[in-house]
Design a protein around this motif. Structure first.
Motif, short mmCIF file in Angstrom:
data_model
loop_
_atom_site.label_atom_id
_atom_site.label_comp_id
_atom_site.label_asym_id
_atom_site.label_seq_id
_atom_site.Cartn_x
_atom_site.Cartn_y
_atom_site.Cartn_z
N SER A 207 -19.45 3.21 -29.46
CA SER A 207 -19.17 4.59 -29.73
C SER A 207 -17.79 5.14 -28.81
O SER A 207 -16.83 5.74 -29.18
N VAL A 353 -17.45 1.93 -46.11
CA VAL A 353 -18.37 3.16 -45.20
C VAL A 353 -17.43 2.29 -43.70
O VAL A 353 -17.54 0.77 -43.43
N LYS A 354 -17.64 3.32 -42.82
CA LYS A 354 -17.40 2.79 -41.32
C LYS A 354 -18.02 1.58 -40.42
O LYS A 354 -19.68 2.20 -40.77
N TYR A 357 -21.19 3.59 -38.45
CA TYR A 357 -22.44 4.16 -38.89
C TYR A 357 -23.23 3.30 -39.18
O TYR A 357 -24.57 3.71 -38.72
N GLY A 360 -24.91 1.83 -35.82
CA GLY A 360 -25.88 2.95 -35.65
C GLY A 360 -27.47 3.52 -35.98
O GLY A 360 -28.34 2.88 -35.68
N TRP A 415 -28.95 7.87 -47.38
CA TRP A 415 -27.73 6.96 -47.14
C TRP A 415 -26.86 6.11 -47.83
O TRP A 415 -25.30 6.38 -49.04
N LYS A 419 -23.84 6.53 -50.49
CA LYS A 419 -22.91 6.04 -50.61
C LYS A 419 -22.14 4.99 -51.85
O LYS A 419 -20.92 4.92 -52.26
#
Length: 431
Positions: A207, A353-354, A357, A360, A415, A419
């Motif tokens: 990050s 999605v990245k 993320y 994490g 989440w 997505k």
């Protein structure tokens, strides 16, 4: 690279290898109509019973010793528990599919948090892995890679390790069921604490650096195998002439390589022991042990790994847990159903999605599992009279650990699913 960092990379590579097998196996089931029909036949009785129970048709209260809710055996069952098992399998599948590592780590802690005794959670998870393996593994495509000598030596060791792990778990349970739960919790605290801390450190480092990483944890472990080479421990073990010597990698190296079957069996024993204790499946450790310790190529390792997963999980589930009554079959079926859905949704979501993320969330999920088992320990130790702690305090800590775990995993699941459905048009174009 520090020894701890190398150990973390070894565990990460292990988790990635098992996740890859899990994904391929799940896809083989989903894409085969015959296998789906078999799965439907297996699930139909469980679903019908769940509907009946949900409608209020229960068997009434059972005596505690025969199956009351707080009894240790046999397992208490309701439609709600079956729904929870599907949710646990779904979350594990989402993590495996989206991250490419680590989904199986949450199953045993999640089952224990839902009130399932540790030994039942371990046995049930092993049976779930075995059921998935025999339904979805396409062995004939990989058999050309198998070194028969390595496989036989490894499986001999694995069988001994599984037996040892199963005996320890059952002995602790028969001595004191609370001691059994405590032991399993301690094992998970150590493993998840180690993995979670390093995963979070990696996430924070990425990050801060702003690196554009892939979603899969495996992308940070790919270089580990190449870096291992034929130096260090693999070279030393291969130079030892302790009989019986086993030849392997003949198709990759002129004259092949040789290693003592004793070392291969010892690795198998470790894998089998860990699998029987934790219920995570032997594939979790086989790949890095072959690569880092024995110096076997990944090409040869793949087929052997598939064979040992079927054998290790099957022998552990049936011979060490099923015949003693320590498998919760309805939960296993629910987890199988949930994981098949979750792993496909998770894998597709990585396209939109990245990766940073998802990485994490992975670190947070593993740490949540660590906190969950850590917060459950004071209550267990208090019941064993190892420490002095009031029941209200112990119950509060356990509740906090459970809430932390299910909130983190639940938020991740919501989440990812959000997505997935939010990008359905894009994903349809990708498929």
């Amino acid at each position: 690279m520090s020894k701890m960092r190398r150990l973390y990379n070894m565990f990460l590579l292990a988790s990635v290898a098992h996740a890859k097998w899990d994904y391929e196996t799940s896809m083989n089931i989903i894409n085969d109509k015959k296998r789906l029909r078999i799965l439907g036949l297996m699930l139909a009785p469980v679903v019908l019973v769940s509907i009946a129970l949900a409608a209020g048709e229960s068997a009434g209260e059972l005596p505690a010793i025969l199956g009351g809710k707080h009894a240790y055996s046999p397992a208490y069952y309701t439609g709600f528990i079956f729904a929870v098992s599907i949710a646990i399998g779904l979350c594990a599948g989402l993590i495996t599919g989206a991250i490419g590592a680590g989904g199986g780590f949450i199953i045993t802690p999640a089952l224990m948090s839902a009130g399932i005794k540790g030994i039942l959670a371990v046995g049930t998870d092993l049976f779930h892995i075995f059921a998935k393996a025999i339904m979805g593994t396409v062995v004939h495509k990989k058999l050309g890679n198998v070194s028969v000598g390595l496989a036989v030596a490894f499986l001999v060791g694995s069988g001994l390790g599984v037996t040892g792990g199963g005996v320890i778990n059952r002995t602790l349970y028969e001595s004191n069921p609370i001691l059994s739960d405590t032991f399993i919790s301690v094992v998970y605290v150590v493993l998840l604490g180690f993995l979670g801390i390093y995963a979070m450190v990696d996430f924070l480092r990425l990050s801060r650096s702003g690196e554009d990483v892939g979603a899969h944890a495996g992308e940070s472990a790919h270089g580990a195998e190449a870096a291992s080479g034929e130096k260090g421990l693999p070279a030393k073990l291969q130079s030892a002439k302790l009989p019986p010597l086993i030849a392997f990698d003949e198709d990759l190296v002129p004259g092949g390589k040789k290693i003592s079957g004793v070392f291969v069996a010892l690795c198998g024993a470790v894998v089998g022991f860990v699998a029987a204790i934790m219920g995570v499946g032997g594939g979790f450790l086989t790949f890095p042990m072959f690569v880092y310790i024995l110096g076997v190529s990944s090409f040869t390792t793949v087929g052997t790994d598939i064979l040992q997963i079927i054998f290790t999980a099957g022998y552990a589930a049936i011979a060490q847990y099923a015949i003693y009554g320590f498998i919760f079959y309805t939960l296993a079926m629910g987890m199988l159903l949930g994981s098949l859905i979750g792993i496909q949704v998770g894998a597709l979501t990585t396209k939109v999605v990245k990766g940073i993320y998802i990485r994490g969330f992975y670190a947070m999920a593993v740490l949540a599992g660590f906190i969950n088992r850590l917060f459950a320990l004071p209550g267990k130790l208090g019941e064993l009279e190892v420490i002095s702690i009031s029941k209200p305090v112990a119950s509060t800590l356990t509740m906090l650990g459970n809430w932390a775990f299910f909130i983190v995993v639940g938020v991740f699941a919501v989440w990812v699913i959000g997505k997935f459905f939010g990008n359905m048009k894009v994903l349809r174009g990708e498929v």
